[in-house]
Write an enzyme that holds these catalytic residues in place. Structure first.
Site, PDB file in Angstrom:
ATOM      1  N   HIS A   1       0.512  -1.107   0.136  1.00 17.52           N
ATOM      2  CA  HIS A   1       0.199  -0.295   0.285  1.00 17.52           C
ATOM      3  C   HIS A   1       0.741   1.657   0.094  1.00 17.52           C
ATOM      4  O   HIS A   1       0.618   2.155  -0.386  1.00 17.52           O
ATOM      5  CB  HIS A   1      -1.343  -0.383   1.306  1.00 17.52           C
TER       6      HIS A   1
ATOM      7  N   HIS B   1      -8.179  -8.049  -7.891  1.00 15.32           N
ATOM      8  CA  HIS B   1      -8.078  -8.841  -7.280  1.00 15.32           C
ATOM      9  C   HIS B   1      -8.302  -8.340  -6.078  1.00 15.32           C
ATOM     10  O   HIS B   1      -7.228  -8.501  -4.895  1.00 15.32           O
ATOM     11  CB  HIS B   1      -7.096 -10.235  -6.212  1.00 15.32           C
TER      12      HIS B   1
ATOM     13  N   SER C   1      -6.783  -2.278  -0.789  1.00 17.85           N
ATOM     14  CA  SER C   1      -6.180  -1.055  -2.076  1.00 17.85           C
ATOM     15  C   SER C   1      -7.772  -0.704  -2.514  1.00 17.85           C
ATOM     16  O   SER C   1      -7.118   0.461  -3.025  1.00 17.85           O
ATOM     17  CB  SER C   1      -5.542  -2.280  -2.674  1.00 17.85           C
TER      18      SER C   1
ATOM     19  N   GLU D   1     -13.880  -8.898  -8.014  1.00 19.15           N
ATOM     20  CA  GLU D   1     -13.826  -9.200  -6.761  1.00 19.15           C
ATOM     21  C   GLU D   1     -14.614 -10.900  -7.386  1.00 19.15           C
ATOM     22  O   GLU D   1     -16.419 -10.376  -7.273  1.00 19.15           O
ATOM     23  CB  GLU D   1     -14.332  -9.056  -5.312  1.00 19.15           C
TER      24      GLU D   1
ATOM     25  N   ASP E   1     -13.981 -12.541 -12.086  1.00 17.88           N
ATOM     26  CA  ASP E   1     -12.764 -13.379 -11.629  1.00 17.88           C
ATOM     27  C   ASP E   1     -11.772 -13.000 -12.420  1.00 17.88           C
ATOM     28  O   ASP E   1     -11.954 -11.547 -13.791  1.00 17.88           O
ATOM     29  CB  ASP E   1     -12.683 -14.722 -12.577  1.00 17.88           C
ATOM     30  N   GLY E   2     -11.216 -11.799 -11.579  1.00 20.67           N
ATOM     31  CA  GLY E   2     -10.379 -10.632 -11.814  1.00 20.67           C
ATOM     32  C   GLY E   2      -9.198 -11.173 -13.335  1.00 20.67           C
ATOM     33  O   GLY E   2      -9.319 -10.190 -14.403  1.00 20.67           O
TER      34      GLY E   2
ATOM     35  N   ASP F   1      -3.092  -8.798  -7.557  1.00 20.61           N
ATOM     36  CA  ASP F   1      -2.915  -9.039  -6.220  1.00 20.61           C
ATOM     37  C   ASP F   1      -3.542 -10.699  -5.773  1.00 20.61           C
ATOM     38  O   ASP F   1      -4.232 -10.003  -4.993  1.00 20.61           O
ATOM     39  CB  ASP F   1      -2.696  -8.177  -5.614  1.00 20.61           C
TER      40      ASP F   1
END
Length: 275
Positions: free
Chosen positions: A18, A41, A97, A115, A140-141, A161
């Protein structure tokens, strides 16, 4: 996949990740032109550090909680900016994030936070409701990312991520990074990864760098994190930053040097050249 970031929110890896995200966003805000943030994600957005999941692992106590007494006015600029954002929800809650990004957006900027898990997605939608320029996407990212690139803004950051609980996550993350580089060559990519085996992490970074971005930085942070209750804890994590902003390496080094004594860690920022 049973992963829930609630168990790990606010740990040393979150702090480093971060810090980097805040540094990149502050750089993008130096120009008036809009930018996009894509978080593949995203998680639930906001985490309760007093909840049973966080208490069970104690990782936040060894991470963000150790920075509690740092005075913002005495911190290096990047660290000060991160602390101001991270403390914005009080001592018992920690922003993920997407919430950090949403807090730093201007009216002309935009966030897409993806997400997959239904419960986490529902919480993410609630967390982002106050931010009109932030959009939560369920799915699904890895599958969603190609259709989002390049964004209309033609400036921005892509954060990759994943939880790295699946044996395919390193390969999937590398492919997603390659797609982002191919479709959005000017993007700043932030790719987080755990370092459980050095050879595996080195191989992953080499694969991403070979995808073709012009510049890259690798940020590694290692902490003294002995086993607890007989269970090993993650003690090393890294970030691969593709197309890093000018001066980002110096800013990260200063911030990591300032927090290292508190986290019981050492941090290293290495400039890499893509081939």
């Amino acid at each position: 996949m049973n992963y829930r970031h609630t168990y790990h929110a606010g740990n040393f890896a979150d702090v480093a990740k971060h810090l980097a995200l805040v540094g990149v966003l502050l750089h993008l805000k130096k120009k008036d032109t809009p930018f996009a943030v894509i978080d593949t994600h995203a998680g639930r957005g906001l985490y309760d550090l007093s909840g049973s999941e966080a208490e069970r692992t104690g990782e936040a106590k060894a991470g963000i909680a150790r920075l509690r007494d740092l005075r913002i006015e005495d911190a290096p600029p990047l660290l000060a900016a991160y602390l101001e954002v991270a403390r914005g929800w009080g001592e018992t809650r920690y922003p993920g994030s997407p919430l950090i990004a949403a807090r730093l957006l201007r009216p002309q900027d935009r966030l897409v936070a993806i997400e997959k898990h239904p419960d986490e997605f529902a919480a993410l939608k609630r967390a982002l409701q106050p931010y009109p320029r932030a959009r939560a996407v369920g799915g699904d990212g890895y599958e969603q990312l190609p259709a989002l690139l390049p964004p209309p803004e033609r400036r921005g950051v892509v954060l990759i991520d994943p939880p790295y609980e699946s044996e395919n996550d390193f390969a999937d993350a590398a492919r997603a990074a390659a797609t982002a580089i191919r479709k959005f060559a000017t993007a700043i990519l932030l790719i987080w990864f755990p370092v459980k085996a050095k050879a595996e992490a080195d191989r992953f970074c080499g694969e991403v760098i070979a995808a073709g971005a012009g510049k890259a930085l690798r940020v590694d942070i290692v902490v003294d994190n002995p086993p607890r209750d007989g269970k090993a804890r993650l003690s090393s994590a890294g970030l691969l930053v593709m197309n890093p902003p000018y001066g980002f390496d110096t800013e990260m080094t200063r911030a990591l040097d300032a927090i290292a004594p508190l986290l019981g860690s050492n941090g290293e920022v290495v400039r890499l050249t893509a081939t």
